[in-house]
Structures are given as C-alpha cells and as structure tokens.
Design an enzyme around this catalytic site. Structure first.
Site, PDB file in Angstrom:
ATOM      1  CE1 TYR A 104      -4.887 -19.222  34.763  1.00  0.00           C
ATOM      2  CE2 TYR A 104      -4.288 -18.321  36.896  1.00  0.00           C
ATOM      3  CZ  TYR A 104      -4.038 -19.877  36.046  1.00  0.00           C
ATOM      4  OH  TYR A 104      -3.132 -20.629  36.207  1.00  0.00           O
ATOM      5  CD  GLU A 121       7.626 -53.085  55.735  1.00  0.00           C
ATOM      6  OE1 GLU A 121       6.835 -53.902  56.423  1.00  0.00           O
ATOM      7  OE2 GLU A 121       8.758 -52.553  55.972  1.00  0.00           O
ATOM      8  CB  THR A 148       2.054 -26.411  36.076  1.00  0.00           C
ATOM      9  OG1 THR A 148       0.851 -26.271  36.901  1.00  0.00           O
ATOM     10  CG2 THR A 148       2.562 -25.477  35.624  1.00  0.00           C
ATOM     11  CG  ASP A 149      -3.148 -27.991  37.449  1.00  0.00           C
ATOM     12  OD1 ASP A 149      -2.582 -27.480  38.699  1.00  0.00           O
ATOM     13  OD2 ASP A 149      -4.571 -27.076  37.479  1.00  0.00           O
ATOM     14  CE  LYS A 190       0.962 -27.363  40.079  1.00  0.00           C
ATOM     15  NZ  LYS A 190      -0.875 -26.648  39.309  1.00  0.00           N
ATOM     16  CB  THR A 245      -1.228 -21.567  34.371  1.00  0.00           C
ATOM     17  OG1 THR A 245      -2.145 -21.853  34.208  1.00  0.00           O
ATOM     18  CG2 THR A 245      -0.817 -20.070  34.811  1.00  0.00           C
TER      19      THR A 245
HETATM   20  C1  SIN Z   1      -1.535 -24.000  35.349  1.00  0.00           C
HETATM   21  O1  SIN Z   1      -0.906 -24.525  33.992  1.00  0.00           O
HETATM   22  O2  SIN Z   1      -0.566 -24.084  36.156  1.00  0.00           O
HETATM   23  C2  SIN Z   1      -2.798 -24.829  35.359  1.00  0.00           C
HETATM   24  C3  SIN Z   1      -4.277 -24.723  34.552  1.00  0.00           C
HETATM   25  C4  SIN Z   1      -3.629 -25.930  34.131  1.00  0.00           C
HETATM   26  O3  SIN Z   1      -2.720 -27.081  34.234  1.00  0.00           O
HETATM   27  O4  SIN Z   1      -3.658 -26.059  32.244  1.00  0.00           O
END
Ligand code: SIN
Length: 322
Positions: A28, A281, A94-95, A167, A14
């Site tokens: 997007y 456990e 970020t994913d 995340k 992103t």
């Molecule tokens: C992001 O970057 O927030 C989503 C898309 C990706 O992980 O490439």
C-alpha cells in the site's frame, strides 16, 4: 470536567496509508491520507477532547531523519508551552516510531502529556488498527494520569514509555518493551496506569544538529575492519555486543584503540531484554567506555548524540540518569 485541548500532529506512516482494496495490507502507499481524513474515521473523538490538528510531514517513517526530529521537537515545545494546550498526540509510521518517541522524551520540556501512535494496517484495510489507536492516544493525552510521564506510546491497547520501546513484530501486535517499559493500558476512554517511569526526561537541550554516531551489531565473523570503517568520521559508536555487551578480544582491542583516538564508545547489547552492567563483563572504566544500560541500540545512539551535542562531561552519568 472541562474538555482538554489536545494538539494533534500528523507525520504520515501506515496510519495514513491507502491501498486499492480493503484486503490489501502489503504494498500500500504509506502517508497517502491527510489528517482531516484520519480524524473523520474516528467518531467520538470530540467527546474526548477539543482537537487542533496539523499535518507537519506526510512521509513513510523510513524517511524520518534527525532533521525531522529537531523540527518536530521544536514544534511540540512551542505547542505545549501554550497555556491553551493541555497535551499533544503525534501520528507516526511504526518503523522508526521508537526513535522519534525517545528523541522527544529527552528533548520536550513539558509535563503535559505527549502520546505517539501509528498503525500496522493502512487506513483502507478491513479492521484497520489506526482509528482505535488514534482514539486511545487522544484518550491518554487527555487523561490526568498521563501528566509528567514524558513521551508515551499507545499501541494495541497498551500504554508504553518511550524508553526501551521497540518494534518487535511485523504483525499488528507490533510494539513491546522489556519488562520495564509497559506502563499500563487504554481501553476506550479508560486509562489504567500501573507504573511510572523514574528516569529523567525532557531535560536535554535541543541542538541545531546532531553529531555522527553509528551502530554496529555483533555477529560471528564480524571483522574489525567493519568496526574501523564505521568509526571513520564518527564522534561515537554504539556497539551492540553479545549477551551482557560481551566483546570478542579483537573487537575489544579495536574499540579501546578507537576510544584512545577520541571516539566515544557505548557498549550495548544485541539481546532484546539485555541490561549491560558497567564493568561487568568488560572493564568499561579502564577503557573509557560507556555502558548503554538496557537501552535498545537505536535509543542508546540518540542519547549519545544528544549528550555529545550538549557538551555533557559525564556521559556515563547521563546514561545512568536517563
Ligand atoms: C508503518 O507505519 O507501519 C510502516 C510505514 C512507516 O513506518 O511509515
């Protein structure tokens, strides 16, 4: 002080996303913009460091595979071995950033700073977070405090270790780690470090490929047939159990049976801040299970893959060390 030379690798995400309008933060196109475009959006970078940039991939991080990790780690090992390079920054979606960061943390053999960042808003959005995250990542990579910490992630002014990062939010405050993962913060060119990671990093060999390991998540009514199906053809399973990695008796019996068949079992937890205590456990020693400690299941999976690929004879020792 002479300016540091920082290698910057763009992979998409992103942070390189583009939309038709500046108010559009959904729907997007990720990975639409090349690295030169992203750098042009961040005035003042050249005052922080001398940058050399390359576009290694241009993909949404949903498409990152272990083959990309191997390629990226190989490239970073080569760049950071160059005496002319003082540190590196990776721009990533970020994913799946927490998986790539952890893989690099374990396999990049350098004390030089390595910092990952990304963005939650595309580059074309009002208040896009990418430019400041990129500025902060370069500031952290150029800062002497970042030497010897392994792979770091800078996001939303926070500085994290790759270990334990997740995340946890789909808003711009995307990342967090349990109470042990946040190391400090970055504000403009100021880097404030409050803690240092104590576990090993950068010491696992980079294999040609990774063995197949799957993750299973405990939930009410999970049938053992699902566990057996996930184990088909796998070298290992990470089982994200309840609480302290707790197992329903039929899950325990199934996992013990699979272990006897040679499949490695890491007992992990679906609890975000959960530390799984060995023999707490569940009788891990008796069943030949490995406790996944407080690693999130996707990171426990990567550690098991790398440990198995390296022929590590003491898997629990490897988990305790990292
Ligand atoms: C992001 O970057 O927030 C989503 C898309 C990706 O992980 O490439």
């Amino acid at each position: 002080m002479t300016k540091r030379r920082i290698a910057l690798i763009a992979t998409g995400g992103t942070i390189a996303g583009a939309a038709a309008s500046s108010s559009q933060t959904l729907g997007y196109q990720a990975a639409a913009l090349q690295v030169e475009h992203l750098l042009a959006d961040v005035p003042g970078l050249d005052a922080l460091a001398d940058l050399q940039a390359e576009q290694l991939f241009a993909i949404d991080s949903a498409h990152i595979t272990s083959a990309h990790w191997l390629q990226l780690s190989t490239r970073l090992n080569a760049l950071l071995a160059d005496p002319a390079v003082d540190g590196a920054v990776v721009l990533h979606g970020t994913d799946t950033l927490e998986e790539t960061a952890w893989f690099l943390h374990l396999t990049v053999r350098s004390d030089k700073p390595l910092v990952l960042t990304g963005a939650m808003r595309p580059a074309t959005a009002l208040s896009a977070d990418g430019p400041m995250n990129l500025y902060h990542a370069v500031a952290a990579a150029a800062h002497p405090a970042s030497v010897g910490l392994g792979t770091l992630v800078v996001f939303g002014d926070n500085l994290y270790s790759a270990r334990g990062l997740q995340k946890r939010d789909s808003t711009p405050a995307a990342f967090d780690a349990d109470q042990y993962g946040r190391l400090g913060l970055v504000k403009g060119s100021h880097v404030h470090l409050y803690q240092r990671p104590v576990r090993a990093h950068g010491d696992l060999p980079l294999p040609d490929s990774l063995p197949s390991v799957h993750i299973l998540h405990a939930y009410a009514d999970l049938p053992v047939t699902q566990i057996e199906a996930a184990a088909q053809g796998a070298a290992g399973l990470v089982f994200a159990g309840l609480g302290n990695g707790n197992l329903r008796p039929d899950w325990l019996a199934c996992l013990a049976r699979l272990r006897q068949q040679g499949i490695h079992i890491v007992r992990s937890s679906r609890v975000p801040n959960g530390t799984v205590i060995r023999d707490g456990e569940v009788a891990d020693s008796q069943h030949g299970f490995v406790s996944g400690d407080n690693l999130p299941p996707p990171q426990a999976r990567i550690l098991l893959q790398l440990a198995l690929a390296s022929g590590e004879p003491n898997l629990q020792g490897c988990f305790d060390r990292h």
